[in-house]
Design a protein around this motif. Structure first.
Motif, PDB file in Angstrom:
ATOM      1  N   ASN A  10       0.698  -1.034   0.088  1.00  0.00           N
ATOM      2  CA  ASN A  10      -0.008   0.000   0.045  1.00  0.00           C
ATOM      3  C   ASN A  10       0.901   1.191   0.098  1.00  0.00           C
ATOM      4  OD1 ASN A  10      -2.851  -0.973   0.176  1.00  0.00           O
ATOM      5  ND2 ASN A  10      -2.154  -2.029   2.072  1.00  0.00           N
ATOM      6  N   SER A  11       1.942   0.959   0.401  1.00  0.00           N
ATOM      7  CA  SER A  11       3.241   2.292   0.290  1.00  0.00           C
ATOM      8  C   SER A  11       3.344   2.854  -1.042  1.00  0.00           C
ATOM      9  CB  SER A  11       4.496   1.798   1.124  1.00  0.00           C
ATOM     10  OG  SER A  11       4.929   0.901   0.602  1.00  0.00           O
ATOM     11  N   GLY A  12       3.116   1.805  -2.025  1.00  0.00           N
ATOM     12  CA  GLY A  12       3.581   2.054  -3.244  1.00  0.00           C
ATOM     13  C   GLY A  12       5.020   1.867  -3.592  1.00  0.00           C
ATOM     14  N   ILE A  13       5.597   1.375  -2.520  1.00  0.00           N
ATOM     15  CA  ILE A  13       7.075   0.695  -2.972  1.00  0.00           C
ATOM     16  C   ILE A  13       6.970  -0.690  -3.506  1.00  0.00           C
ATOM     17  CG2 ILE A  13       9.267   0.094  -1.751  1.00  0.00           C
ATOM     18  CD1 ILE A  13       8.431   2.034   0.369  1.00  0.00           C
ATOM     19  N   THR A  14       7.729  -0.859  -4.787  1.00  0.00           N
ATOM     20  CA  THR A  14       7.660  -1.922  -5.266  1.00  0.00           C
ATOM     21  C   THR A  14       8.644  -3.030  -4.721  1.00  0.00           C
ATOM     22  OG1 THR A  14       9.396  -1.460  -6.965  1.00  0.00           O
ATOM     23  CG2 THR A  14       7.214  -0.729  -7.471  1.00  0.00           C
ATOM     24  N   GLN A  15       8.624  -4.262  -5.303  1.00  0.00           N
ATOM     25  CA  GLN A  15       9.768  -5.363  -4.535  1.00  0.00           C
ATOM     26  C   GLN A  15      10.934  -4.878  -4.936  1.00  0.00           C
ATOM     27  OE1 GLN A  15       8.721  -7.805  -2.655  1.00  0.00           O
ATOM     28  NE2 GLN A  15       6.636  -7.281  -2.524  1.00  0.00           N
ATOM     29  N   LYS A  16      10.992  -4.250  -6.272  1.00  0.00           N
ATOM     30  CA  LYS A  16      12.485  -3.880  -6.948  1.00  0.00           C
ATOM     31  C   LYS A  16      12.854  -3.058  -5.743  1.00  0.00           C
ATOM     32  CE  LYS A  16      16.045  -3.304  -9.690  1.00  0.00           C
ATOM     33  NZ  LYS A  16      16.559  -2.149  -9.066  1.00  0.00           N
ATOM     34  N   GLU A  17      12.263  -1.833  -5.643  1.00  0.00           N
ATOM     35  CA  GLU A  17      12.578  -0.637  -4.865  1.00  0.00           C
ATOM     36  C   GLU A  17      13.062  -0.990  -3.413  1.00  0.00           C
ATOM     37  OE1 GLU A  17      10.216   3.059  -6.675  1.00  0.00           O
ATOM     38  OE2 GLU A  17       9.091   1.727  -5.293  1.00  0.00           O
ATOM     39  N   ALA A  18      12.270  -2.115  -2.994  1.00  0.00           N
ATOM     40  CA  ALA A  18      12.506  -2.445  -1.709  1.00  0.00           C
ATOM     41  C   ALA A  18      14.026  -3.099  -1.639  1.00  0.00           C
ATOM     42  CB  ALA A  18      11.402  -3.626  -1.248  1.00  0.00           C
ATOM     43  N   GLN A  19      14.299  -3.939  -2.318  1.00  0.00           N
ATOM     44  CA  GLN A  19      15.722  -4.439  -2.572  1.00  0.00           C
ATOM     45  C   GLN A  19      16.543  -3.303  -2.570  1.00  0.00           C
ATOM     46  OE1 GLN A  19      15.839  -6.994  -6.070  1.00  0.00           O
ATOM     47  NE2 GLN A  19      15.920  -8.737  -4.769  1.00  0.00           N
ATOM     48  N   ASP A  20      16.513  -2.434  -3.428  1.00  0.00           N
ATOM     49  CA  ASP A  20      17.324  -1.030  -3.463  1.00  0.00           C
ATOM     50  C   ASP A  20      17.490  -0.327  -1.986  1.00  0.00           C
ATOM     51  OD1 ASP A  20      17.849  -2.014  -5.993  1.00  0.00           O
ATOM     52  OD2 ASP A  20      16.368  -0.294  -6.726  1.00  0.00           O
ATOM     53  N   PHE A  38      -1.502 -11.150  -5.849  1.00  0.00           N
ATOM     54  CA  PHE A  38      -0.679 -10.429  -4.931  1.00  0.00           C
ATOM     55  C   PHE A  38       0.091  -9.127  -5.654  1.00  0.00           C
ATOM     56  CE2 PHE A  38      -1.145 -14.620  -2.868  1.00  0.00           C
ATOM     57  CZ  PHE A  38      -1.410 -14.345  -1.534  1.00  0.00           C
ATOM     58  N   GLU A  39      -0.350  -8.063  -5.124  1.00  0.00           N
ATOM     59  CA  GLU A  39       0.207  -6.887  -5.685  1.00  0.00           C
ATOM     60  C   GLU A  39       1.660  -6.924  -5.988  1.00  0.00           C
ATOM     61  OE1 GLU A  39      -0.177  -1.976  -4.993  1.00  0.00           O
ATOM     62  OE2 GLU A  39      -0.937  -3.387  -3.695  1.00  0.00           O
ATOM     63  N   ASP A  40       2.150  -6.467  -7.148  1.00  0.00           N
ATOM     64  CA  ASP A  40       3.496  -6.318  -7.693  1.00  0.00           C
ATOM     65  C   ASP A  40       4.411  -7.776  -7.712  1.00  0.00           C
ATOM     66  OD1 ASP A  40       5.632  -4.806  -8.781  1.00  0.00           O
ATOM     67  OD2 ASP A  40       6.576  -4.928  -6.732  1.00  0.00           O
ATOM     68  N   LEU A  41       3.695  -8.852  -7.414  1.00  0.00           N
ATOM     69  CA  LEU A  41       4.173 -10.390  -7.555  1.00  0.00           C
ATOM     70  C   LEU A  41       3.336 -10.951  -8.774  1.00  0.00           C
ATOM     71  CD1 LEU A  41       4.821 -11.580  -3.984  1.00  0.00           C
ATOM     72  CD2 LEU A  41       6.439 -10.820  -5.682  1.00  0.00           C
ATOM     73  N   THR A  42       2.010 -11.175  -8.604  1.00  0.00           N
ATOM     74  CA  THR A  42       1.261 -11.897  -9.552  1.00  0.00           C
ATOM     75  C   THR A  42       0.121 -10.825 -10.119  1.00  0.00           C
ATOM     76  OG1 THR A  42      -0.338 -12.530  -7.917  1.00  0.00           O
ATOM     77  CG2 THR A  42       1.330 -14.066  -8.450  1.00  0.00           C
ATOM     78  N   LEU A  43       0.291  -9.786  -9.778  1.00  0.00           N
ATOM     79  CA  LEU A  43      -0.575  -8.616 -10.338  1.00  0.00           C
ATOM     80  C   LEU A  43       0.141  -7.410 -10.469  1.00  0.00           C
ATOM     81  CD1 LEU A  43      -3.803  -8.087 -10.854  1.00  0.00           C
ATOM     82  CD2 LEU A  43      -3.740  -7.042  -8.433  1.00  0.00           C
ATOM     83  N   THR A  44       0.348  -6.917 -11.649  1.00  0.00           N
ATOM     84  CA  THR A  44       0.768  -5.490 -12.113  1.00  0.00           C
ATOM     85  C   THR A  44      -0.222  -4.421 -12.276  1.00  0.00           C
ATOM     86  OG1 THR A  44       0.074  -6.141 -14.533  1.00  0.00           O
ATOM     87  CG2 THR A  44       2.333  -6.756 -13.585  1.00  0.00           C
ATOM     88  N   GLN A  45       0.161  -3.376 -12.015  1.00  0.00           N
ATOM     89  CA  GLN A  45      -0.974  -2.125 -12.015  1.00  0.00           C
ATOM     90  C   GLN A  45      -1.533  -2.429 -13.406  1.00  0.00           C
ATOM     91  OE1 GLN A  45      -1.276   1.091 -10.468  1.00  0.00           O
ATOM     92  NE2 GLN A  45      -0.488   0.087  -8.635  1.00  0.00           N
ATOM     93  N   GLU A  46      -1.086  -2.782 -14.573  1.00  0.00           N
ATOM     94  CA  GLU A  46      -1.613  -2.543 -15.651  1.00  0.00           C
ATOM     95  C   GLU A  46      -2.803  -3.887 -15.644  1.00  0.00           C
ATOM     96  OE1 GLU A  46       2.083  -0.777 -16.158  1.00  0.00           O
ATOM     97  OE2 GLU A  46       1.609  -2.722 -15.433  1.00  0.00           O
ATOM     98  N   LYS A  47      -2.653  -4.839 -15.169  1.00  0.00           N
ATOM     99  CA  LYS A  47      -3.548  -6.039 -15.294  1.00  0.00           C
ATOM    100  C   LYS A  47      -4.726  -5.762 -14.331  1.00  0.00           C
ATOM    101  CE  LYS A  47      -4.162 -10.865 -14.661  1.00  0.00           C
ATOM    102  NZ  LYS A  47      -3.060 -12.442 -14.337  1.00  0.00           N
ATOM    103  N   PHE A  48      -4.271  -5.148 -13.161  1.00  0.00           N
ATOM    104  CA  PHE A  48      -5.195  -4.590 -12.371  1.00  0.00           C
ATOM    105  C   PHE A  48      -6.255  -3.675 -12.848  1.00  0.00           C
ATOM    106  CE2 PHE A  48      -6.749  -1.252  -9.401  1.00  0.00           C
ATOM    107  CZ  PHE A  48      -7.521  -1.902  -8.275  1.00  0.00           C
TER     108      PHE A  48
END
Length: 290
Positions: A10-20, A38-48
């Motif tokens: 919900n923070s808008g922080i992606t998994q990639k950004e979290a790594q960084d 699951f947001e940003d894992l099996t569900l992209t913004q585009e697909k949503f």
């Protein structure tokens, strides 16, 4: 003490950004026509948004505490304690559920601090950045948690809704009001002041909506947050729902209106909010920074 920062998507922080950033992000579950994503894992913004605009049945759900506990366990293999920053309890029971879990599960007692500081989207993201900076300064999880709680009402969000369709669909408007609003091309401006999503104003044009939001932000910064502004401790940011070009324009307008303020993010709004307001929304926010 090594203190880790964990938040949710919900923070808008992606998994990639979290790594960084060196943090962990719990992906929020989303139900689409009964299927779990699951947001940003099996569900992209585009697909949503493809599913949402295709009139699929879309709703968000609480993450399973056991799944979150597994993430906490992995993090605690390398850290002594965790500050967990979920979405506002005013918008979901997730925060209360996980706070209870952290307090009653023996292996997490005194190690996981769940922060209910009433944030979502870009203001939640700011809290995460603050927590990261505090951890770098050697603050303990309790010190970080206490500061986030003490300053929890030092933020404000205003949102222009692009369509009334999804507010009607979610039961937040009666069909009659939605029909009249659509006919008159009314664009509600909503607000989040820490808790619920509430109505702030009604306008008819995008330009009027932006003027209303900027004026509301200006009023907050000149009154409620006057001392924080004087101390150079307030930031501004923009969020949107599938409306990036207008979000960039709003960013420029905010920077022109508040030339002395730090501008931080342009991010998609949380899917937990997006499923209620639909595509085409714009939001601006101000938040205290550490």
């Amino acid at each position: 003490m090594k203190t880790a920062i964990v938040t949710d998507s919900n923070s808008g922080i992606t998994q990639k950004e979290a790594q960084d950033l060196g943090i962990s992000v719990v992906p929020m579950p989303v139900l689409i026509d009964g299927e779990l994503y699951f947001e940003d894992l099996t569900l992209t913004q585009e697909k949503f948004y493809e599913k949402l605009k295709g009139d699929a049945q879309v709703s968000t759900s609480q993450p399973n505490p056991i799944d979150v506990g597994e993430i906490w366990d992995r993090v605690l293999e390398s850290y002594d304690e965790i500050v967990y920053i979920p979405m506002s309890s005013g918008l979901s029971e997730t925060c209360h559920t996980l706070a209870h879990y952290a307090e009653t599960e023996e292996r997490f007692k005194g190690k996981v601090f769940v922060v209910d500081n009433q944030r979502i989207s870009i203001t939640q993201r700011q809290s995460v950045m603050d927590a990261i900076n505090m951890a770098k300064d050697g603050k303990t999880a309790k010190e970080i948690s206490d500061w986030l709680m003490d300053t929890k009402m030092k933020s404000s969000i205003y949102i222009m809704v692009g369509t009334l369709k999804y507010l009607k669909k979610g039961g937040r408007l009666t069909p009659a009001v939605a029909a009249i609003g659509t006919l008159l091309k009314i664009k509600p401006v909503l607000q989040i002041q820490g808790f619920k999503l509430d109505q702030y104003a009604k306008v008819r044009k995008l330009a009027d909506a932006k003027t209303t939001m900027i004026s509301a932000l200006k009023k907050d910064l000149e009154t409620r947050f006057k001392d924080e502004v004087a101390a150079g401790k307030m930031t501004i940011a923009v969020a949107h729902t599938e409306n990036f070009e207008e979000a960039e324009i709003l960013k420029r307008e905010l920077m022109e209106n508040f030339p002395d303020m730090e501008f931080t993010f342009v991010n998609p709004l949380s899917l937990s909010v997006s499923c209620h307001i639909g595509p085409g929304a714009l939001a601006c926010a101000c938040s205290l920074k550490y």
